[in-house]
Design a protein around this motif. Sequence first.
Motif, PDB file in Angstrom:
ATOM      1  N   ASN A 164       0.788  -1.073   0.054  1.00 55.19           N
ATOM      2  CA  ASN A 164      -0.045  -0.075  -0.064  1.00 55.19           C
ATOM      3  C   ASN A 164       0.876   1.272   0.091  1.00 55.19           C
ATOM      4  N   THR A 167      -1.711   2.404   9.243  1.00 63.98           N
ATOM      5  CA  THR A 167      -2.426   1.764   8.303  1.00 63.98           C
ATOM      6  C   THR A 167      -2.577   0.323   8.749  1.00 63.98           C
ATOM      7  N   SER A 175      -5.883  -1.247   8.958  1.00 66.55           N
ATOM      8  CA  SER A 175      -6.823  -1.242   7.637  1.00 66.55           C
ATOM      9  C   SER A 175      -6.450  -2.726   7.141  1.00 66.55           C
ATOM     10  N   ARG A 183     -10.152  -3.108   6.094  1.00 71.32           N
ATOM     11  CA  ARG A 183     -10.976  -2.684   4.828  1.00 71.32           C
ATOM     12  C   ARG A 183     -10.325  -2.938   3.631  1.00 71.32           C
ATOM     13  N   VAL A 212      -9.786  -0.800   0.130  1.00 72.36           N
ATOM     14  CA  VAL A 212      -8.732  -0.191  -0.264  1.00 72.36           C
ATOM     15  C   VAL A 212      -8.635  -0.630  -1.783  1.00 72.36           C
ATOM     16  N   HIS A 227     -10.015   8.708  -0.461  1.00 71.66           N
ATOM     17  CA  HIS A 227      -9.439   7.456  -0.155  1.00 71.66           C
ATOM     18  C   HIS A 227      -8.780   7.535   1.232  1.00 71.66           C
ATOM     19  N   GLY A 235     -10.001   6.018   4.992  1.00 73.47           N
ATOM     20  CA  GLY A 235      -8.631   5.279   5.870  1.00 73.47           C
ATOM     21  C   GLY A 235      -8.702   6.048   7.238  1.00 73.47           C
TER      22      GLY A 235
END
Length: 224
Positions: A134, A165, A168, A174, A178, A204, A208
């Motif tokens: 990511n 992060t 996530s 998620r 993503v 985005h 997040g």
Amino acid sequence: MGVKDINIDNTPLSEKIAETIRSNIMKGVIKPGERLVEPKLSEQLGISRTPIREALRLLEMEGFIEIIPRRGAIVTQITDKDIDDIFVIKIRLESLAARLSVSKVSDADIERMKELAQKVKEGSTKVTNMVNWNSEFHDIFINNCGNERLIRILEGLQQQFKRATVYSFTEMGRTKQVNEEHISIIEAFENEDEDKVEELVEKHIMNGWNFIRSRVPVREAQGE
């Protein structure tokens, strides 16, 4: 200190150790400010210090700990305010970087973004892999923005952002959302639509931000 026994499988031992410590930090079993002492961990887990040292380096890269000379590894604090302070800057500056990069990203850059999006879609049992994929996705357009000062500012947030992060890409994360957001961003880059790229990157990051803030276990600043 809450570190559980390590179950050895095909995952490298250092990553298994890092995953266990990371999980316990996220659950609040290991507290902010707590020291992670290599000899003590080695004795508790019944393993040599080398994989423990490697695990601590991984956790430092993710921002979960800070390795301080002569003091060792200290678990860092993260609060709602920390998250807000990071993301209020990131949402503005990273969306700007994305806009500035639209005319500068190459076909090879876009192909790499697609590869990384596919990796995230396929997933990994290693949270560190997901976080790094990511991060690399975002770095592609940040590093193509053409503004060195902007790049350096965002680089300065990288370690703290990586720690946030992680939430996530946990079991209750998620990841699917993503990936969908990444695909939309790639399409906007392919269409060279500056307004759309900026809008989608901002959305985005906002998504997040909201998700991560809802998962951070430490709700107040330390001492409050």
